[in-house]
Design a protein around this motif. Structure first.
Motif, PDB file in Angstrom:
ATOM      1  N   ASP A 159       0.753  -1.315   0.155  1.00 42.43           N
ATOM      2  CA  ASP A 159      -0.191   0.016   0.117  1.00 42.43           C
ATOM      3  C   ASP A 159       0.745   1.274  -0.005  1.00 42.43           C
ATOM      4  O   ASP A 159       0.423   2.286   0.099  1.00 42.43           O
ATOM      5  N   THR A 160       2.145   1.140  -0.161  1.00 42.13           N
ATOM      6  CA  THR A 160       3.031   2.244  -0.234  1.00 42.13           C
ATOM      7  C   THR A 160       3.505   2.689  -1.581  1.00 42.13           C
ATOM      8  O   THR A 160       4.159   3.732  -1.934  1.00 42.13           O
ATOM      9  N   LEU A 161       3.050   2.050  -2.853  1.00 44.63           N
ATOM     10  CA  LEU A 161       3.561   2.137  -3.888  1.00 44.63           C
ATOM     11  C   LEU A 161       3.255   3.415  -4.529  1.00 44.63           C
ATOM     12  O   LEU A 161       4.078   4.261  -5.207  1.00 44.63           O
ATOM     13  N   THR A 162       2.148   3.749  -4.278  1.00 45.07           N
ATOM     14  CA  THR A 162       1.527   5.223  -4.858  1.00 45.07           C
ATOM     15  C   THR A 162       2.154   6.076  -4.358  1.00 45.07           C
ATOM     16  O   THR A 162       2.671   7.175  -5.146  1.00 45.07           O
ATOM     17  N   GLN A 163       2.232   6.302  -3.029  1.00 41.22           N
ATOM     18  CA  GLN A 163       2.773   7.125  -2.364  1.00 41.22           C
ATOM     19  C   GLN A 163       4.466   7.379  -2.974  1.00 41.22           C
ATOM     20  O   GLN A 163       5.094   8.368  -2.932  1.00 41.22           O
ATOM     21  N   LEU A 164       5.141   6.154  -2.845  1.00 38.80           N
ATOM     22  CA  LEU A 164       6.427   6.408  -3.322  1.00 38.80           C
ATOM     23  C   LEU A 164       6.777   7.024  -4.549  1.00 38.80           C
ATOM     24  O   LEU A 164       7.661   7.506  -4.773  1.00 38.80           O
ATOM     25  N   VAL A 165       5.967   6.301  -5.574  1.00 39.22           N
ATOM     26  CA  VAL A 165       6.088   6.912  -6.695  1.00 39.22           C
ATOM     27  C   VAL A 165       5.832   8.547  -6.947  1.00 39.22           C
ATOM     28  O   VAL A 165       6.648   9.480  -7.546  1.00 39.22           O
ATOM     29  N   LEU A 166       4.593   8.879  -6.239  1.00 41.20           N
ATOM     30  CA  LEU A 166       4.397  10.409  -6.108  1.00 41.20           C
ATOM     31  C   LEU A 166       5.704  11.215  -5.506  1.00 41.20           C
ATOM     32  O   LEU A 166       6.116  12.189  -6.129  1.00 41.20           O
ATOM     33  N   GLY A 167       6.109  10.506  -4.359  1.00 38.31           N
ATOM     34  CA  GLY A 167       7.203  11.279  -3.835  1.00 38.31           C
ATOM     35  C   GLY A 167       8.521  11.332  -4.515  1.00 38.31           C
ATOM     36  O   GLY A 167       9.267  12.280  -4.628  1.00 38.31           O
ATOM     37  N   LEU A 168       8.869  10.238  -5.435  1.00 39.94           N
ATOM     38  CA  LEU A 168      10.037  10.371  -6.245  1.00 39.94           C
ATOM     39  C   LEU A 168       9.763  11.119  -7.584  1.00 39.94           C
ATOM     40  O   LEU A 168      10.925  11.342  -8.220  1.00 39.94           O
ATOM     41  N   SER A 169       8.599  11.228  -7.898  1.00 44.62           N
ATOM     42  CA  SER A 169       8.383  11.648  -9.155  1.00 44.62           C
ATOM     43  C   SER A 169       9.079  12.744  -9.720  1.00 44.62           C
ATOM     44  O   SER A 169       9.792  12.947 -10.721  1.00 44.62           O
ATOM     45  N   GLY A 170       9.257  13.929  -8.827  1.00 41.38           N
ATOM     46  CA  GLY A 170      10.087  15.023  -9.397  1.00 41.38           C
ATOM     47  C   GLY A 170      11.596  14.700  -9.265  1.00 41.38           C
ATOM     48  O   GLY A 170      12.269  15.645  -9.806  1.00 41.38           O
ATOM     49  N   LEU A 171      11.905  13.779  -8.946  1.00 39.85           N
ATOM     50  CA  LEU A 171      13.445  13.443  -8.876  1.00 39.85           C
ATOM     51  C   LEU A 171      14.159  12.437 -10.034  1.00 39.85           C
ATOM     52  O   LEU A 171      14.958  12.326 -10.035  1.00 39.85           O
ATOM     53  N   ILE A 172      13.001  12.088 -10.663  1.00 46.75           N
ATOM     54  CA  ILE A 172      13.459  10.934 -11.716  1.00 46.75           C
ATOM     55  C   ILE A 172      13.657  11.425 -13.112  1.00 46.75           C
ATOM     56  O   ILE A 172      12.847  12.531 -13.509  1.00 46.75           O
ATOM     57  N   ALA A 173      14.841  11.122 -13.788  1.00 46.54           N
ATOM     58  CA  ALA A 173      15.084  11.379 -15.193  1.00 46.54           C
ATOM     59  C   ALA A 173      14.519  10.509 -16.125  1.00 46.54           C
ATOM     60  O   ALA A 173      13.983  11.110 -17.055  1.00 46.54           O
ATOM     61  N   THR A 174      14.986   9.479 -15.974  1.00 44.45           N
ATOM     62  CA  THR A 174      14.078   8.546 -17.164  1.00 44.45           C
ATOM     63  C   THR A 174      13.829   7.317 -16.390  1.00 44.45           C
ATOM     64  O   THR A 174      14.124   6.903 -15.020  1.00 44.45           O
ATOM     65  N   SER A 175      13.045   6.453 -16.886  1.00 48.35           N
ATOM     66  CA  SER A 175      12.502   4.928 -16.514  1.00 48.35           C
ATOM     67  C   SER A 175      12.742   4.253 -17.499  1.00 48.35           C
ATOM     68  O   SER A 175      12.682   4.545 -18.888  1.00 48.35           O
ATOM     69  N   CYS A 176      12.990   2.808 -17.219  1.00 49.83           N
ATOM     70  CA  CYS A 176      13.212   1.850 -18.250  1.00 49.83           C
ATOM     71  C   CYS A 176      12.868   0.272 -17.771  1.00 49.83           C
ATOM     72  O   CYS A 176      12.879   0.307 -16.274  1.00 49.83           O
ATOM     73  N   PHE A 177      12.264  -0.418 -18.576  1.00 49.49           N
ATOM     74  CA  PHE A 177      12.015  -1.827 -18.103  1.00 49.49           C
ATOM     75  C   PHE A 177      13.309  -2.727 -17.647  1.00 49.49           C
ATOM     76  O   PHE A 177      14.294  -2.543 -18.292  1.00 49.49           O
ATOM     77  N   VAL A 178      13.326  -3.526 -16.604  1.00 57.44           N
ATOM     78  CA  VAL A 178      14.260  -4.268 -16.161  1.00 57.44           C
ATOM     79  C   VAL A 178      13.748  -5.938 -16.335  1.00 57.44           C
ATOM     80  O   VAL A 178      12.849  -6.068 -15.646  1.00 57.44           O
ATOM     81  N   LEU A 179      14.287  -6.591 -16.912  1.00 52.01           N
ATOM     82  CA  LEU A 179      13.944  -8.143 -17.331  1.00 52.01           C
ATOM     83  C   LEU A 179      14.442  -8.950 -16.409  1.00 52.01           C
ATOM     84  O   LEU A 179      13.998  -9.924 -16.026  1.00 52.01           O
ATOM     85  N   LYS A 180      15.625  -8.459 -15.569  1.00 52.80           N
ATOM     86  CA  LYS A 180      16.257  -9.475 -14.860  1.00 52.80           C
ATOM     87  C   LYS A 180      17.158  -8.568 -13.682  1.00 52.80           C
ATOM     88  O   LYS A 180      18.108  -8.051 -14.259  1.00 52.80           O
ATOM     89  N   HIS A 181      16.680  -8.417 -12.426  1.00 50.02           N
ATOM     90  CA  HIS A 181      17.668  -7.816 -11.550  1.00 50.02           C
ATOM     91  C   HIS A 181      17.838  -8.629 -10.310  1.00 50.02           C
ATOM     92  O   HIS A 181      17.038  -9.097  -9.676  1.00 50.02           O
ATOM     93  N   GLU A 182      18.959  -8.707 -10.122  1.00 52.09           N
ATOM     94  CA  GLU A 182      19.548  -9.675  -8.546  1.00 52.09           C
ATOM     95  C   GLU A 182      19.471  -8.648  -7.481  1.00 52.09           C
ATOM     96  O   GLU A 182      20.395  -7.720  -7.398  1.00 52.09           O
TER      97      GLU A 182
END
Length: 152
Positions: A118-141
């Motif tokens: 239940d923190t995902l929406t707040q997290l993305v909203l809080g980070l939104s102004g700090l993000i330059a780009t986004s990309c998909f990741v198909l495998k992350h350890e």
């Protein structure tokens, strides 16, 4: 004789998108409705990319990478149980107080945050102004210690 079920995503499910889309410039999201719309769209697009790449999703670590304006990356993945995993690179450690303020969760001892669903929406909203780009990741350890056995 019964016919096989139709695939979850037809071949044209992500028309115009190659196997793994390139990073996208981030558009700052202004409110919870915009964030929830982004989450829904991102989820459907990621599922289609995973389907097109015929990936096994068990323990694969599919998700998204946020490259931050002031340096560093955050890898985000949601588990089958709904938990949100964040792997914050050393260069992005400066963002930890923002994550904590947005989610109400204290910073972890290491680099990987385990957040309730239940923190995902707040997290993305809080980070939104700090993000330059986004990309998909198909495998992350995720760098989780033995005490944090989480099914991805």
């Amino acid at each position: 004789m019964s016919q096989p079920p139709e695939p979850l995503f037809p071949d044209d499910a992500v028309s115009g998108i190659d196997t793994l889309p390139t990073p996208r410039a981030w558009i700052v999201l202004q409110n919870a409705h915009e964030v929830e719309t982004w989450i829904d769209t991102y989820d459907r697009e990621l599922q289609a990319v995973v389907w097109r790449n015929k990936l096994n999703t068990v323990n694969a670590g599919q998700g998204i990478c946020f490259r931050l304006e002031l340096g560093g990356e955050i890898y985000l993945h949601t588990t089958s149980e709904g938990q949100v995993l964040l792997d914050v690179t050393e260069e992005a450690a400066w963002v930890n107080p923002v994550i904590s303020a947005a989610t109400g969760v204290a910073p972890p001892a290491g680099s990987v945050w385990v957040l309730p669903h239940d923190t995902l929406t707040q997290l993305v909203l809080g980070l939104s102004g700090l993000i330059a780009t986004s990309c998909f990741v198909l495998k992350h350890e995720f760098r989780l210690g033995r005490s944090h056995r989480i099914r991805l």
